[in-house]
Write a protein that holds these residues in place. Sequence first.
Motif, mmCIF file in Angstrom:
data_model
loop_
_atom_site.group_PDB
_atom_site.id
_atom_site.type_symbol
_atom_site.label_atom_id
_atom_site.label_comp_id
_atom_site.label_asym_id
_atom_site.label_seq_id
_atom_site.Cartn_x
_atom_site.Cartn_y
_atom_site.Cartn_z
ATOM 1 N N ARG A 228 4.642 11.868 5.860
ATOM 2 C CA ARG A 228 4.313 11.500 7.141
ATOM 3 C C ARG A 228 4.437 10.254 7.564
ATOM 4 N NH1 ARG A 228 5.274 16.381 9.432
ATOM 5 N NH2 ARG A 228 4.073 17.860 8.405
ATOM 6 N N PHE A 229 3.958 9.186 6.758
ATOM 7 C CA PHE A 229 4.156 7.775 7.072
ATOM 8 C C PHE A 229 5.695 7.434 7.002
ATOM 9 C CE2 PHE A 229 -0.512 7.520 5.931
ATOM 10 C CZ PHE A 229 -0.648 7.082 7.423
ATOM 11 N N LEU A 246 1.506 3.517 5.296
ATOM 12 C CA LEU A 246 2.169 3.578 4.019
ATOM 13 C C LEU A 246 1.466 2.881 3.002
ATOM 14 C CD1 LEU A 246 4.654 4.678 2.507
ATOM 15 C CD2 LEU A 246 6.161 2.708 3.524
ATOM 16 N N LYS A 247 1.075 1.299 3.534
ATOM 17 C CA LYS A 247 0.287 0.635 2.617
ATOM 18 C C LYS A 247 -0.969 1.048 2.036
ATOM 19 C CE LYS A 247 -0.159 -3.082 0.324
ATOM 20 N NZ LYS A 247 0.568 -3.308 -1.067
ATOM 21 N N LEU A 248 -1.695 1.930 3.028
ATOM 22 C CA LEU A 248 -2.988 2.324 2.492
ATOM 23 C C LEU A 248 -2.733 3.556 1.717
ATOM 24 C CD1 LEU A 248 -4.942 2.357 5.812
ATOM 25 C CD2 LEU A 248 -5.168 0.677 3.851
ATOM 26 N N VAL A 249 -1.584 4.430 2.056
ATOM 27 C CA VAL A 249 -1.730 5.695 0.978
ATOM 28 C C VAL A 249 -1.000 5.323 -0.257
ATOM 29 C CG1 VAL A 249 0.772 6.486 1.903
ATOM 30 C CG2 VAL A 249 -0.975 8.167 1.125
ATOM 31 N N THR A 250 0.015 4.219 -0.103
ATOM 32 C CA THR A 250 0.614 3.999 -1.663
ATOM 33 C C THR A 250 -0.430 3.300 -2.529
ATOM 34 O OG1 THR A 250 1.259 1.890 -0.746
ATOM 35 C CG2 THR A 250 2.833 3.755 -0.918
ATOM 36 N N GLN A 281 5.547 2.225 -6.111
ATOM 37 C CA GLN A 281 5.494 0.876 -5.969
ATOM 38 C C GLN A 281 6.279 0.276 -5.012
ATOM 39 O OE1 GLN A 281 5.900 0.149 -10.332
ATOM 40 N NE2 GLN A 281 3.586 0.191 -10.573
ATOM 41 N N ARG A 282 7.682 0.676 -4.847
ATOM 42 C CA ARG A 282 8.736 0.250 -4.206
ATOM 43 C C ARG A 282 8.214 0.311 -2.563
ATOM 44 N NH1 ARG A 282 12.534 2.515 -7.832
ATOM 45 N NH2 ARG A 282 13.030 4.198 -6.213
ATOM 46 N N LEU A 283 7.611 1.411 -2.431
ATOM 47 C CA LEU A 283 7.139 1.826 -1.122
ATOM 48 C C LEU A 283 6.119 1.168 -0.498
ATOM 49 C CD1 LEU A 283 7.347 5.705 -0.985
ATOM 50 C CD2 LEU A 283 8.799 4.301 0.337
ATOM 51 N N ALA A 284 5.164 0.630 -1.497
ATOM 52 C CA ALA A 284 4.270 -0.330 -1.384
ATOM 53 C C ALA A 284 4.466 -1.638 -1.079
ATOM 54 C CB ALA A 284 3.254 -0.515 -2.570
ATOM 55 N N THR A 288 4.169 -3.977 2.509
ATOM 56 C CA THR A 288 3.814 -5.257 2.507
ATOM 57 C C THR A 288 4.725 -6.191 3.412
ATOM 58 O OG1 THR A 288 2.553 -4.733 0.420
ATOM 59 C CG2 THR A 288 3.095 -7.086 1.240
ATOM 60 N N GLU A 289 5.894 -6.133 2.861
ATOM 61 C CA GLU A 289 7.043 -7.018 3.451
ATOM 62 C C GLU A 289 7.072 -6.744 4.867
ATOM 63 O OE1 GLU A 289 10.397 -6.149 1.116
ATOM 64 O OE2 GLU A 289 9.838 -7.191 -0.690
ATOM 65 N N LYS A 290 7.216 -5.422 5.387
ATOM 66 C CA LYS A 290 7.454 -5.297 6.760
ATOM 67 C C LYS A 290 6.032 -5.515 7.775
ATOM 68 C CE LYS A 290 9.981 -3.567 10.035
ATOM 69 N NZ LYS A 290 11.480 -4.314 10.251
ATOM 70 N N LEU A 291 5.170 -5.407 6.901
ATOM 71 C CA LEU A 291 3.717 -5.796 7.984
ATOM 72 C C LEU A 291 3.721 -7.440 7.845
ATOM 73 C CD1 LEU A 291 0.980 -3.654 6.378
ATOM 74 C CD2 LEU A 291 1.783 -3.509 8.702
ATOM 75 N N SER A 292 3.973 -7.849 6.976
ATOM 76 C CA SER A 292 4.241 -9.530 6.761
ATOM 77 C C SER A 292 5.131 -9.906 7.887
ATOM 78 C CB SER A 292 4.552 -10.038 5.408
ATOM 79 O OG SER A 292 3.412 -9.840 4.464
#
Length: 329
Positions: A228-229, A246-250, A281-284, A288-292
């Motif tokens: 879903r994310f 996405l960060k939380l679920v990964t 790990q790639r999704l995580a 991270t990169e997008k949130l930053s």
Amino acid sequence: MSLLHPPSHLTPAQALTLSQSAPAVLRSLPNNVGKSALQTVASPIENHEVWISYENLLISCLRTGDLESAQECIRRLVDRFGDSNDRVMALQGLVREAEAEDDPKSLEAVLKSYDEILAKDSTNVPIHKRRIALLRSTKKISEAVAGLVTLLDFSPTDAEAWAELADVYLEQGLYAQAVYALEEVLVLTPNAWNMHAHLGEVQLMAASTGSGSNDAATQRYAAEALKRFCRSIELCDDYLRGFYGLKLVTTFILKNASKWSKQIKTSSTEDFTLPDTETVQRLAQLATEKLSEIVRRNTAKEPHWSGYDEAEIAAARELLAGETATIVR
């Protein structure tokens, strides 16, 4: 600040500013209804934007306690559409609820008036929704659920009602029921990226509360939340809540993956399979990169990056800071 924008999207400060300007706004808006059908049609007041403005101004005034201006708005709406119009009836009820404040007897009287209206016309959707909202605000949850089920019986394509039902279930911790209701919302609005993310949030809650007690159910919810994310950010590539989820679920999946089997079958036709660890790990890392990037550009007040909710930006910043602290340790 446009009166044509949905008032629910206004911050408290914006709603207060709009309410304070209500007397001047009311003087500027046309309010003379023609005496004949021909005069009414030819009148400049017969512009749907005028009536949207009245309705939005009314709601903003109620949010800030300006009952006098709200009553003037409803008077003009009644003059134009009559007091038997479904939407006007619901707005009148909203004003009466505000006038009642927290007085139980007054609120009960408003609820009784809704019941009387529905006894005459059980398909009055705006009144159904006002009644349900009032039941929820007075903590009559079982009656609110029954009201929503009744509404959906004759209006099964009402995505707003399904979303409301999901919210009621979620408040009670009934995750499976909330998931079902949100899936119905997505049947009706398949490209609503915010609803994909919200469903992912509920599924992640279900996975988190069930972790360790039922690995099959936990993995299923986690896998569905991940999907879903991913779908939400596919539909909206700068959607903060999607990347946050996405960060939380990964993180959750990577923490628990060693305890789970690679694949769990829930039926003969449906498999819920988590991606391999490298993909997660790639999704995580992507999240991270997008949130930053979102936090950095929003903080720098770059053009086109200022539309995010301040609380969501703060939450993303805290999440990123927590991860940095963990890495440093």
